[in-house]
Write a protein that holds these residues in place. Structure first.
Motif, PDB file in Angstrom:
ATOM      1  N   LEU A 116       0.849  -1.193   0.000  1.00 11.70           N
ATOM      2  CA  LEU A 116       0.000   0.000   0.000  1.00 11.70           C
ATOM      3  C   LEU A 116       0.885   1.244   0.000  1.00 11.70           C
ATOM      4  O   LEU A 116       2.008   1.212   0.499  1.00 11.70           O
ATOM      5  CB  LEU A 116      -0.920   0.005   1.216  1.00 11.70           C
ATOM      6  N   ILE A 117       0.359   2.334  -0.570  1.00  9.24           N
ATOM      7  CA  ILE A 117       1.055   3.622  -0.558  1.00  9.24           C
ATOM      8  C   ILE A 117       0.159   4.658   0.104  1.00  9.24           C
ATOM      9  O   ILE A 117      -1.029   4.768  -0.228  1.00  9.24           O
ATOM     10  CB  ILE A 117       1.401   4.091  -1.983  1.00  9.24           C
ATOM     11  N   ILE A 118       0.716   5.408   1.052  1.00 10.31           N
ATOM     12  CA  ILE A 118       0.024   6.562   1.625  1.00 10.31           C
ATOM     13  C   ILE A 118       0.599   7.789   0.926  1.00 10.31           C
ATOM     14  O   ILE A 118       1.804   8.046   1.002  1.00 10.31           O
ATOM     15  CB  ILE A 118       0.251   6.651   3.147  1.00 10.31           C
ATOM     16  N   MET A 119      -0.250   8.538   0.227  1.00 10.50           N
ATOM     17  CA  MET A 119       0.216   9.599  -0.648  1.00 10.50           C
ATOM     18  C   MET A 119      -0.406  10.951  -0.307  1.00 10.50           C
ATOM     19  O   MET A 119      -1.635  11.103  -0.302  1.00 10.50           O
ATOM     20  CB  MET A 119      -0.120   9.235  -2.108  1.00 10.50           C
ATOM     21  N   ASP A 120       0.446  11.923  -0.024  1.00  7.95           N
ATOM     22  CA  ASP A 120      -0.006  13.305   0.167  1.00  7.95           C
ATOM     23  C   ASP A 120      -0.283  13.920  -1.207  1.00  7.95           C
ATOM     24  O   ASP A 120       0.236  13.444  -2.220  1.00  7.95           O
ATOM     25  CB  ASP A 120       1.080  14.093   0.908  1.00  7.95           C
ATOM     26  N   ILE A 121      -1.104  14.973  -1.249  1.00  4.45           N
ATOM     27  CA  ILE A 121      -1.374  15.632  -2.531  1.00  4.45           C
ATOM     28  C   ILE A 121      -0.401  16.781  -2.781  1.00  4.45           C
ATOM     29  O   ILE A 121       0.300  16.809  -3.791  1.00  4.45           O
ATOM     30  CB  ILE A 121      -2.818  16.173  -2.592  1.00  4.45           C
ATOM     31  N   MET A 122      -0.362  17.721  -1.862  1.00  8.31           N
ATOM     32  CA  MET A 122       0.419  18.941  -2.092  1.00  8.31           C
ATOM     33  C   MET A 122       1.870  18.741  -1.707  1.00  8.31           C
ATOM     34  O   MET A 122       2.238  18.807  -0.527  1.00  8.31           O
ATOM     35  CB  MET A 122      -0.206  20.105  -1.319  1.00  8.31           C
ATOM     36  N   ASP A 179       0.121  -1.986  -9.998  1.00  8.98           N
ATOM     37  CA  ASP A 179      -1.222  -1.810  -9.445  1.00  8.98           C
ATOM     38  C   ASP A 179      -1.144  -1.961  -7.928  1.00  8.98           C
ATOM     39  O   ASP A 179      -1.312  -3.051  -7.386  1.00  8.98           O
ATOM     40  CB  ASP A 179      -2.182  -2.829 -10.049  1.00  8.98           C
ATOM     41  N   ILE A 180      -0.861  -0.847  -7.244  1.00 12.06           N
ATOM     42  CA  ILE A 180      -0.702  -0.848  -5.792  1.00 12.06           C
ATOM     43  C   ILE A 180      -1.823  -0.021  -5.164  1.00 12.06           C
ATOM     44  O   ILE A 180      -2.107   1.088  -5.629  1.00 12.06           O
ATOM     45  CB  ILE A 180       0.654  -0.239  -5.388  1.00 12.06           C
ATOM     46  N   PRO A 181      -2.491  -0.521  -4.123  1.00 10.76           N
ATOM     47  CA  PRO A 181      -3.523   0.272  -3.441  1.00 10.76           C
ATOM     48  C   PRO A 181      -2.950   1.586  -2.909  1.00 10.76           C
ATOM     49  O   PRO A 181      -1.814   1.611  -2.419  1.00 10.76           O
ATOM     50  CB  PRO A 181      -3.979  -0.632  -2.293  1.00 10.76           C
ATOM     51  N   VAL A 182      -3.731   2.662  -3.015  1.00 13.90           N
ATOM     52  CA  VAL A 182      -3.279   3.982  -2.571  1.00 13.90           C
ATOM     53  C   VAL A 182      -4.300   4.603  -1.625  1.00 13.90           C
ATOM     54  O   VAL A 182      -5.496   4.641  -1.920  1.00 13.90           O
ATOM     55  CB  VAL A 182      -3.068   4.939  -3.767  1.00 13.90           C
ATOM     56  N   LEU A 183      -3.817   5.072  -0.487  1.00 12.14           N
ATOM     57  CA  LEU A 183      -4.628   5.870   0.430  1.00 12.14           C
ATOM     58  C   LEU A 183      -4.103   7.295   0.332  1.00 12.14           C
ATOM     59  O   LEU A 183      -2.931   7.539   0.620  1.00 12.14           O
ATOM     60  CB  LEU A 183      -4.512   5.344   1.858  1.00 12.14           C
ATOM     61  N   MET A 184      -4.959   8.219  -0.087  1.00  7.68           N
ATOM     62  CA  MET A 184      -4.528   9.608  -0.246  1.00  7.68           C
ATOM     63  C   MET A 184      -4.761  10.371   1.041  1.00  7.68           C
ATOM     64  O   MET A 184      -5.815  10.276   1.662  1.00  7.68           O
ATOM     65  CB  MET A 184      -5.272  10.257  -1.418  1.00  7.68           C
ATOM     66  N   ILE A 238      -7.436   5.843  -6.617  1.00  8.79           N
ATOM     67  CA  ILE A 238      -7.088   5.644  -5.205  1.00  8.79           C
ATOM     68  C   ILE A 238      -8.147   4.771  -4.520  1.00  8.79           C
ATOM     69  O   ILE A 238      -9.265   4.626  -5.029  1.00  8.79           O
ATOM     70  CB  ILE A 238      -6.921   6.976  -4.449  1.00  8.79           C
ATOM     71  N   ASP A 239      -7.794   4.213  -3.362  1.00  8.97           N
ATOM     72  CA  ASP A 239      -8.706   3.325  -2.643  1.00  8.97           C
ATOM     73  C   ASP A 239      -9.413   4.011  -1.477  1.00  8.97           C
ATOM     74  O   ASP A 239     -10.487   3.592  -1.074  1.00  8.97           O
ATOM     75  CB  ASP A 239      -7.926   2.111  -2.107  1.00  8.97           C
ATOM     76  N   ASP A 240      -8.794   5.058  -0.935  1.00  6.70           N
ATOM     77  CA  ASP A 240      -9.413   5.785   0.181  1.00  6.70           C
ATOM     78  C   ASP A 240      -8.790   7.168   0.270  1.00  6.70           C
ATOM     79  O   ASP A 240      -7.720   7.431  -0.295  1.00  6.70           O
ATOM     80  CB  ASP A 240      -9.219   5.023   1.498  1.00  6.70           C
ATOM     81  N   ARG A 264      -8.131   2.170   8.522  1.00  8.33           N
ATOM     82  CA  ARG A 264      -8.437   2.266   7.091  1.00  8.33           C
ATOM     83  C   ARG A 264      -7.443   1.465   6.251  1.00  8.33           C
ATOM     84  O   ARG A 264      -7.811   0.834   5.262  1.00  8.33           O
ATOM     85  CB  ARG A 264      -8.440   3.730   6.653  1.00  8.33           C
ATOM     86  N   ILE A 265      -6.175   1.498   6.665  1.00 15.88           N
ATOM     87  CA  ILE A 265      -5.150   0.712   5.965  1.00 15.88           C
ATOM     88  C   ILE A 265      -5.483  -0.776   6.034  1.00 15.88           C
ATOM     89  O   ILE A 265      -5.409  -1.490   5.035  1.00 15.88           O
ATOM     90  CB  ILE A 265      -3.762   0.985   6.581  1.00 15.88           C
TER      91      ILE A 265
END
Length: 223
Positions: free
Chosen positions: A47-53, A71-76, A94-96, A110-111
């Motif tokens: 899984l990847i936790i990704m910030d936007i800014m 194809d990796i799940p992403v939590l933004m 994204i997934d969440d 959530r993860i």
């Protein structure tokens, strides 16, 4: 489980990392989208936790480029909580979406929900650029289809589903060929040999366990 945390704020990365470590989760960090791309090209993540800014490459751009590779799940994770931002995130896959400030405990929950959902529904197994798609019933290496016999395919799938578990020849005969083991292990050995040959640079993923049988294990050195 291995997670990549991508955020330009070191303190946020550290807080998330500490909470994930308490759950026994391995964490790698990236301070921007470019670094995140480099990380996923060299490592496999659940899984990847990704910030936007973020500087250089924002989270939206990074997610698009990542999805082109793996194809990796992403939590933004973002301070931007507008509906448009969330919908845009879901549109790109994204997934969440979690809005800052956030509860680390809720983030962990959530993860777990995302990974559990993906494990339950996943028909795709990927190790580096070795990919088994059980819906299409095909195996690819570096995006090239590998021609396997039906038994070789079943054998590889069974190995992958039981990754890191030592499997006896008796187990393999029973589960792949459907009959009991009577002392002749040549069938298994022959198929493992041809499967290894077809896997090329990934042949060493199938290791021989002396006096037992075989085991599938993926390490970065197998790449």
């Amino acid at each position: 489980m291995k997670i990549l945390v991508c955020d330009d704020e070191a303190l946020i990365r550290e807080v998330i990392k500490e909470y994930l470590k308490l759950e026994g989760i391995e964490v790698m960090e990236a301070e921007d989208g470019n670094v995140a791309l480099e990380c996923i090209q060299k490592n496999d993540f659940d899984l990847i936790i990704m910030d936007i800014m973020m500087p250089k490459m924002d989270g939206y751009q990074a997610v698009r480029k990542i999805k082109e590779i793996k194809d990796i799940p992403v939590l933004m994770l973002s301070a931007r909580g507008e509906e448009f931002d969330k919908l845009h995130g879901f549109d790109i896959g994204i997934d969440d979406y979690v809005t800052k400030p956030f509860s680390p405990k809720e983030l962990v929950a959530r993860i777990k929900a995302i990974t559990k959902r993906n494990e339950k529904n996943s028909n795709i197994f990927q190790f580096g650029d070795l990919r088994l798609d059980d819906i299409a019933h095909e195996v690819k290496i570096e995006n090239q289809i590998i021609n396997l016999t039906p038994k070789e395919y079943e054998l590889l799938k069974y190995f992958i589903e039981n990754k890191n578990i030592a499997l006896s020849r008796e187990q393999l005969l029973t589960n792949i060929w459907g009959y009991d083991f009577y002392g002749d292990d040549r069938t298994v050995d022959t198929h493992v040999k041809t499967l290894r040959n077809n896997l090329g640079k990934y042949r060493d993923c199938i290791t021989t366990i002396r006096k037992v049988g075989y085991k599938f294990e993926y390490k970065e050195k197998n790449k």
